[in-house]
Design an enzyme around this catalytic site. Structure first.
Site, PDB file in Angstrom:
ATOM      1  N   ASP A 116       4.603  -1.803   2.659  1.00  0.00           N
ATOM      2  CA  ASP A 116       3.938  -1.484   1.397  1.00  0.00           C
ATOM      3  C   ASP A 116       4.883  -0.875   0.368  1.00  0.00           C
ATOM      4  O   ASP A 116       5.918  -0.298   0.716  1.00  0.00           O
ATOM      5  CB  ASP A 116       2.814  -0.472   1.638  1.00  0.00           C
ATOM      6  N   ASP A 117       4.476  -0.988  -0.890  1.00  0.00           N
ATOM      7  CA  ASP A 117       5.001  -0.245  -2.042  1.00  0.00           C
ATOM      8  C   ASP A 117       6.295  -0.774  -2.629  1.00  0.00           C
ATOM      9  O   ASP A 117       6.769  -0.249  -3.620  1.00  0.00           O
ATOM     10  CB  ASP A 117       5.182   1.246  -1.718  1.00  0.00           C
ATOM     11  N   HIS A 166      -0.658  -5.279  -3.918  1.00  0.00           N
ATOM     12  CA  HIS A 166      -0.891  -3.857  -3.636  1.00  0.00           C
ATOM     13  C   HIS A 166      -1.138  -3.080  -4.925  1.00  0.00           C
ATOM     14  O   HIS A 166      -0.858  -1.878  -4.991  1.00  0.00           O
ATOM     15  CB  HIS A 166       0.316  -3.293  -2.886  1.00  0.00           C
ATOM     16  N   HIS A 170      -0.547   1.544  -8.024  1.00  0.00           N
ATOM     17  CA  HIS A 170      -0.907   2.274  -6.809  1.00  0.00           C
ATOM     18  C   HIS A 170      -1.968   3.351  -7.036  1.00  0.00           C
ATOM     19  O   HIS A 170      -1.852   4.472  -6.512  1.00  0.00           O
ATOM     20  CB  HIS A 170       0.343   2.886  -6.183  1.00  0.00           C
ATOM     21  N   TYR A 207      -3.850   3.480  -0.258  1.00  0.00           N
ATOM     22  CA  TYR A 207      -4.449   4.517   0.579  1.00  0.00           C
ATOM     23  C   TYR A 207      -5.496   3.978   1.546  1.00  0.00           C
ATOM     24  O   TYR A 207      -6.148   4.743   2.246  1.00  0.00           O
ATOM     25  CB  TYR A 207      -5.090   5.626  -0.269  1.00  0.00           C
ATOM     26  N   HIS A 257       6.473   1.331   5.156  1.00  0.00           N
ATOM     27  CA  HIS A 257       6.786   1.337   3.728  1.00  0.00           C
ATOM     28  C   HIS A 257       8.287   1.091   3.562  1.00  0.00           C
ATOM     29  O   HIS A 257       9.094   1.921   4.011  1.00  0.00           O
ATOM     30  CB  HIS A 257       6.410   2.666   3.074  1.00  0.00           C
TER      31      HIS A 257
END
Length: 305
Positions: A116-117, A166, A170, A207, A257
């Protein structure tokens, strides 16, 4: 750039929400999505304020320009590369993933590594580690970082990995209006498409925060996880690897991540140990034979016959 500074709220809830609301939300999601069961994963993972790239005027302008110059017809292009995406050839990067035999996760032990991210400054190193084990993974990317690291994302797609949405910056989607949820997803779709020609078919809500309102804004599968490494909290490669290896089962979806260098340094050990146990590394879509359910935690164990 570091995303993931504050503690993460409970699964399916926002910061400071109680258990009762969390359970009620989960039931509501199940009714809305038609899920027969909700197997609760480990406590939801990362907590990340919007990346700085997403809030800069330059980044926003770049995204708008890229989206306006995307080749027409990308949305209807034939499916290629990693399952679960619609793709054209990636502009500016002619590297292609080596074809590999189809993996049938009903008959072999599979695990889906998800990141992620990103994309970020450590993603290229991660791609090299994955390539050494012929591993495919799913990257849930943030729109602001797509604009900042377009070449990294192109290399990710060219290597055969799956790309998921995603959001742009965020946020906790359960705190946004329906229109803003659609904007977060749509803007990120446009940035990914402009850079790579790929339209993501999977979404991971930041989240793990999800409710019926969020779910109604897209028909795509919402991908959560069954193994939480908590790598945003434990900035120790040994701890991250240990948490992943201890909890993994056939059909697991593991949350990492790639914006954390400690996480990336943990991946060779994870790959080596799981390969030694006979696991195959697949994308989320491959894990489900190309048809992920509307709400994803993990897949059923393989039949192994």
């Amino acid at each position: 750039m570091d995303i993931g500074a504050r503690a993460h709220p409970p699964f399916l809830g926002g910061a400071g929400r109680g258990t009762a609301r969390t359970l009620a939300t989960a039931v509501l999601v199940a009714l809305t999505c038609g899920a027969s069961t909700l197997a609760a994963p480990s406590p939801a993972a990362h907590a990340a304020p919007p990346p700085g790239a997403a809030t800069s005027t330059a980044a926003n302008a770049a995204a708008s320009t890229a989206a306006s110059t995307a080749a027409p017809g990308a949305w209807g292009a034939a499916a290629t590369g990693a399952p679960g995406v619609v793709a054209m050839s990636a502009p500016g990067d002619r590297t292609q993933a080596r074809p590999r035999p189809r993996v049938d996760c009903r008959h072999v032990k599979c695990v889906a590594l998800t990141f992620d991210d990103g994309p970020g400054p450590y993603t290229d190193t991660l791609l090299a580690y994955l390539a050494a084990y012929h591993a495919r993974a799913t990257f849930f990317v943030v729109g602001g970082n797509v604009v900042t690291y377009p070449r990294v994302l192109r290399r990710t797609v060219a290597a055969g990995h799956e790309i998921g949405n995603h959001t742009w910056s965020h946020p906790d989607l359960t705190r946004l209006s329906p229109a803003r949820v659609r904007s977060q997803l749509g803007r990120t779709d446009q940035a990914i498409r402009a850079v790579t020609g790929v339209v993501p078919r999977l979404v991971r809500p930041p989240y793990g925060a999800l409710n019926a309102t969020v779910r109604r804004q897209t028909g795509r599968p919402m991908v959560l996880w069954s193994v939480d490494t908590l790598d945003w909290r434990y900035r120790s490669s040994a701890t991250v690897a240990r948490r992943a290896l201890r909890a993994v089962r056939p059909g697991s979806v593991i949350l990492f991540h790639d914006i954390h260098p400690t996480t990336v340094r943990a991946i060779p050990r994870v790959l080596r140990k799981l390969a030694g146990r006979g696991y195959r590394f697949v994308t989320v879509s491959e894990l489900f034979g190309g048809r992920p359910p509307r709400l994803v935690f993990n897949a059923a164990p393989p039949e192994l016959h």
